[in-house]
Write a protein that holds these residues in place. Structure first.
Motif, PDB file in Angstrom:
ATOM      1  N   GLY A 276       2.206  -4.990  14.197  1.00 23.42           N
ATOM      2  CA  GLY A 276       1.816  -3.616  14.162  1.00 23.42           C
ATOM      3  C   GLY A 276       2.234  -3.082  12.984  1.00 23.42           C
ATOM      4  O   GLY A 276       2.080  -1.861  12.972  1.00 23.42           O
ATOM      5  N   HIS A 277       2.150  -3.929  11.801  1.00 20.72           N
ATOM      6  CA  HIS A 277       2.354  -3.087  10.477  1.00 20.72           C
ATOM      7  C   HIS A 277       1.274  -3.160   9.647  1.00 20.72           C
ATOM      8  O   HIS A 277       0.392  -4.326   9.876  1.00 20.72           O
ATOM      9  CB  HIS A 277       3.666  -3.728  10.010  1.00 20.72           C
ATOM     10  CG  HIS A 277       5.136  -3.318  10.265  1.00 20.72           C
ATOM     11  ND1 HIS A 277       5.178  -3.425  11.559  1.00 20.72           N
ATOM     12  CD2 HIS A 277       6.029  -2.928   9.833  1.00 20.72           C
ATOM     13  CE1 HIS A 277       6.427  -3.195  11.802  1.00 20.72           C
ATOM     14  NE2 HIS A 277       7.076  -2.590  10.635  1.00 20.72           N
ATOM     15  N   HIS A 278       1.153  -2.336   8.471  1.00 22.23           N
ATOM     16  CA  HIS A 278      -0.128  -2.146   7.776  1.00 22.23           C
ATOM     17  C   HIS A 278       0.404  -2.166   6.456  1.00 22.23           C
ATOM     18  O   HIS A 278       1.325  -1.089   6.183  1.00 22.23           O
ATOM     19  CB  HIS A 278      -0.831  -0.889   8.214  1.00 22.23           C
ATOM     20  CG  HIS A 278      -1.256  -0.925   9.667  1.00 22.23           C
ATOM     21  ND1 HIS A 278      -0.533  -0.618  10.687  1.00 22.23           N
ATOM     22  CD2 HIS A 278      -2.608  -1.098  10.238  1.00 22.23           C
ATOM     23  CE1 HIS A 278      -1.103  -0.615  12.015  1.00 22.23           C
ATOM     24  NE2 HIS A 278      -2.353  -0.938  11.730  1.00 22.23           N
ATOM     25  N   VAL A 279      -0.168  -3.012   5.556  1.00 17.68           N
ATOM     26  CA  VAL A 279       0.088  -3.084   4.052  1.00 17.68           C
ATOM     27  C   VAL A 279      -0.914  -2.151   3.402  1.00 17.68           C
ATOM     28  O   VAL A 279      -2.007  -2.068   3.428  1.00 17.68           O
ATOM     29  CB  VAL A 279       0.031  -4.486   3.643  1.00 17.68           C
ATOM     30  CG1 VAL A 279       0.333  -4.531   2.238  1.00 17.68           C
ATOM     31  CG2 VAL A 279       0.844  -5.259   4.356  1.00 17.68           C
ATOM     32  N   GLU A 280      -0.336  -1.161   2.894  1.00 18.77           N
ATOM     33  CA  GLU A 280      -1.219  -0.345   2.259  1.00 18.77           C
ATOM     34  C   GLU A 280      -1.524  -0.403   0.787  1.00 18.77           C
ATOM     35  O   GLU A 280      -2.484  -0.006   0.144  1.00 18.77           O
ATOM     36  CB  GLU A 280      -0.737   1.468   2.324  1.00 18.77           C
ATOM     37  CG  GLU A 280      -0.359   1.987   3.615  1.00 18.77           C
ATOM     38  CD  GLU A 280      -0.014   3.206   3.705  1.00 18.77           C
ATOM     39  OE1 GLU A 280       0.746   3.800   2.781  1.00 18.77           O
ATOM     40  OE2 GLU A 280      -0.363   4.066   4.632  1.00 18.77           O
ATOM     41  N   ARG A 281      -0.650  -1.201   0.010  1.00 20.21           N
ATOM     42  CA  ARG A 281      -0.472  -1.297  -1.325  1.00 20.21           C
ATOM     43  C   ARG A 281       0.155  -2.502  -1.705  1.00 20.21           C
ATOM     44  O   ARG A 281       1.478  -2.534  -1.043  1.00 20.21           O
ATOM     45  CB  ARG A 281      -0.359  -0.111  -2.327  1.00 20.21           C
ATOM     46  CG  ARG A 281      -0.532  -0.078  -3.759  1.00 20.21           C
ATOM     47  CD  ARG A 281      -0.445   1.194  -4.364  1.00 20.21           C
ATOM     48  NE  ARG A 281       0.743   1.583  -4.719  1.00 20.21           N
ATOM     49  CZ  ARG A 281       1.537   2.429  -4.033  1.00 20.21           C
ATOM     50  NH1 ARG A 281       1.002   3.005  -3.183  1.00 20.21           N
ATOM     51  NH2 ARG A 281       2.650   2.682  -4.514  1.00 20.21           N
TER      52      ARG A 281
END
Length: 464
Positions: A276-281
């Motif tokens: 449930g984790h999202h890499v933004e950059r």
């Protein structure tokens, strides 16, 4: 699990191509000829790509009647299920590659990129991938064309991934990973490096909780715990591994019990799983995670699925799936026209770059392999004047994944509802299955030899 193998094809450049005609024939003559290549009775079959689909197809085609030509930027096939093992030295690279030219003298091969396809003229535009004449352009005509160019790793347009992440698709990627892991440990072992710097440099991050990400994480854990811990015992307290995924669990295509089993094993070994984790950059030394902010890393391996190949994107006259943007074919693997969905009778597509209309299948190696076997039978039957009425039918043989420490998970519920297993017996099945699937007799001997040497002497820690 059999994973798909991708073949890199670069975007077509805007330039004027120089025509190179074999056998000295003019374009006008070729255009009038029903069979352009007259050396073999059935003409020339051009296969684009040397992955699971392309390699299996040219091995099984009747080369007495077909003039078989392979075009690919690499002159070898990679047995991708064991690629993660080579990244940490459990296996050596030569044990999982098969040279194209080494298979048969009856197969013509060009190490080149495919820049474009002219379906009306039945011509492909290529440019050399050799150092001495890199970019030199030429054209090849075909009677039958098979597009099996694979797909690219999907970055989801995340900034910085291509610049700072490492994919695991080819031997070159495995070499980068092995070199980078050893560099991180050597850096942390130098005098004057603070504890904070050691912790940052020895943070190994994997984005993607599918079979590729899980198997690589498992192989890396074995490498660190079994080999590097002996050489760098003072650094073990600073070392950590993390697997990120946007989904609710890892191995979500497996039976839920197997997914839970793998998660428990990872947690017990200290491998952090953050779903449930999202890499933004992605920056050079840290990730920006939506849920956590800045997270430092020493090495980032990106394994989050597939995206459209640039060559496939350039094909305007063929139908494509709206969701995956893969080439659409009928059940006989013939490419469909973009306007009326009628099939091109002599153009086929298979592997990760293609999918069947109204019958979408996963982009895996076993799908590509079975499609290649089917198409080889269709084309070989055409020589005998037989028409294959049956369309392609995929037989799901299940999925496997290594989870470290002589443990694996095997999900064959597609074959039998109770055919799931996790643990040591699953690991024995995993190894024996992949050994039996290895293509050549040479590699069937090399692979167990490397496994034995690793068990007895440990993995190679030379940074080359």
């Amino acid at each position: 699990m059999l994973k798909s193998l991708q073949v890199a094809i670069r975007s077509p450049p805007l330039r004027t191509n120089t025509l190179l005609f074999s056998q000295g024939r003019s374009l006008a003559h070729m255009a009038k000829s029903k069979t352009r290549t007259l050396g073999k009775s059935q003409g020339r079959v051009i296969i684009l790509g040397s992955g699971w689909a392309g390699y299996q197809l040219f091995r099984k085609l009747n080369k007495n009647d077909y003039d078989v030509t392979v075009v690919s930027p690499r002159n070898y096939f990679v047995f991708t299920p064991l690629l993660a093992s080579t990244a940490v030295g459990t296996l050596e690279f030569r044990g999982i590659v098969e040279p194209i030219r080494g298979y048969s003298k009856d197969v013509d091969y060009h190490q080149a990129w495919v820049d474009g396809i002219d379906l009306k003229r039945q011509v492909i535009r290529c440019s050399s991938n050799m150092d001495d004449n890199n970019g030199q352009e030429f054209e090849l005509d075909y009677d039958k064309l098979v597009i099996s160019v694979g797909a690219y790793s999907n970055t989801f347009n995340t900034p910085g991934v291509k610049e700072h992440g490492i994919f695991l698709k080819d031997i070159s990627d495995a070499k980068k990973i092995r070199s980078r892991v050893l560099e991180c440990f050597e850096y942390a072992a130098q005098p004057g490096v603070s504890d904070a710097e050691k912790a940052a440099k020895l943070s190994f991050t994997v984005v993607g909780g599918g079979p590729t990400g899980v198997e690589f994480s498992s192989e890396l854990y074995d490498f660190i715990s079994e080999d590097l811990s002996r050489l760098y015992p003072q650094l073990m307290d600073h070392t950590r591994m993390t697997v990120y995924d946007v989904g609710p669990s890892i191995l979500n295509s497996f039976d839920s019990k197997l997914s839970d089993y793998a998660t428990k094993k990872f947690n017990r070994r200290g491998i952090q799983i953050k779903t449930g984790h999202h890499v933004e950059r992605v920056e050079k030394d840290y990730l920006v995670i939506k849920e956590e902010g800045k997270v430092p890393y020493g090495m980032l391996v990106w394994s989050t699925g597939l995206m459209q190949n640039p060559l496939v994107e350039s094909l305007q006259d063929v139908a494509k799936d709206e969701r995956s943007h893969r080439i659409l074919t009928n059940d006989k693997l013939q490419v469909l026209d973009n306007q009326d969905r009628e099939p091109y009778p002599n153009v086929y597509a298979l592997g990760d770059c293609a999918t069947i209309l109204d019958h979408d299948l996963p982009a895996t190696a076993q799908v590509a392999n079975q499609k290649a076997i089917y198409l080889s039978k269709v084309l070989n039957n055409q020589i005998k004047g037989k028409v294959t009425d049956e369309g392609f039918n995929f037989k799901n043989m299940g999925s496997m994944a290594y989870i470290g420490k002589w443990r694996a998970v095997v999900d064959m519920s597609a074959v039998h509802e109770k055919a799931t297993e996790g643990g040591f017996l699953a690991w024995l099945f995993w190894r024996s299955a992949y050994l039996s699937m290895s293509v050549s007799t040479r590699n069937k001997m090399l692979i167990p030899m490397y496994w034995f040497l690793t068990y007895v002497t440990g993995r190679d820690v030379s940074r080359i």
